[in-house]
Design a protein around this motif. Structure first.
Motif, mmCIF file in Angstrom:
data_model
loop_
_atom_site.group_PDB
_atom_site.id
_atom_site.type_symbol
_atom_site.label_atom_id
_atom_site.label_comp_id
_atom_site.label_asym_id
_atom_site.label_seq_id
_atom_site.Cartn_x
_atom_site.Cartn_y
_atom_site.Cartn_z
ATOM 1 N N MET A 251 0.841 -1.180 0.000
ATOM 2 C CA MET A 251 0.000 0.000 0.000
ATOM 3 C C MET A 251 0.889 1.247 0.000
ATOM 4 O O MET A 251 1.836 1.348 0.771
ATOM 5 N N CYS A 252 0.572 2.164 -0.869
ATOM 6 C CA CYS A 252 1.360 3.389 -0.998
ATOM 7 C C CYS A 252 0.577 4.567 -0.440
ATOM 8 O O CYS A 252 -0.583 4.762 -0.792
ATOM 9 N N GLN A 253 1.205 5.324 0.431
ATOM 10 C CA GLN A 253 0.557 6.506 0.985
ATOM 11 C C GLN A 253 1.144 7.748 0.325
ATOM 12 O O GLN A 253 2.339 7.804 0.024
ATOM 13 N N SER A 254 0.315 8.742 0.117
ATOM 14 C CA SER A 254 0.816 9.997 -0.429
ATOM 15 C C SER A 254 0.905 11.023 0.688
ATOM 16 O O SER A 254 0.160 10.977 1.660
ATOM 17 N N THR A 255 1.836 11.907 0.529
ATOM 18 C CA THR A 255 2.061 12.964 1.506
ATOM 19 C C THR A 255 1.863 14.307 0.821
ATOM 20 O O THR A 255 2.360 14.526 -0.283
#
Length: 54
Positions: free
Chosen positions: A1-5
């Motif tokens: 899972m990739c989180q964006s900031t």
């Protein structure tokens, strides 16, 4: 899972500019190198005049 900031770029650039004291390093009264196109030069001149830097 990739989180964006999310980054507030305006705040980031403002902070860097102030902490690096670029206002003491950059001579806003001098012509830029390389020279700007005529339309851009007029826009910059008007902006700097409005800010009291020219």
């Amino acid at each position: 899972m990739c989180q964006s900031t999310r980054v507030d770029l305006q705040l980031l650039l403002f902070t860097i500019y102030n902490q690096a004291r670029y206002d003491l390093v950059i001579n806003y009264r001098a012509e830029p190198v390389p020279p700007l196109k005529e339309d851009d030069r007029k826009w910059v001149a008007d902006l700097l005049k409005e800010k009291g830097l020219r």
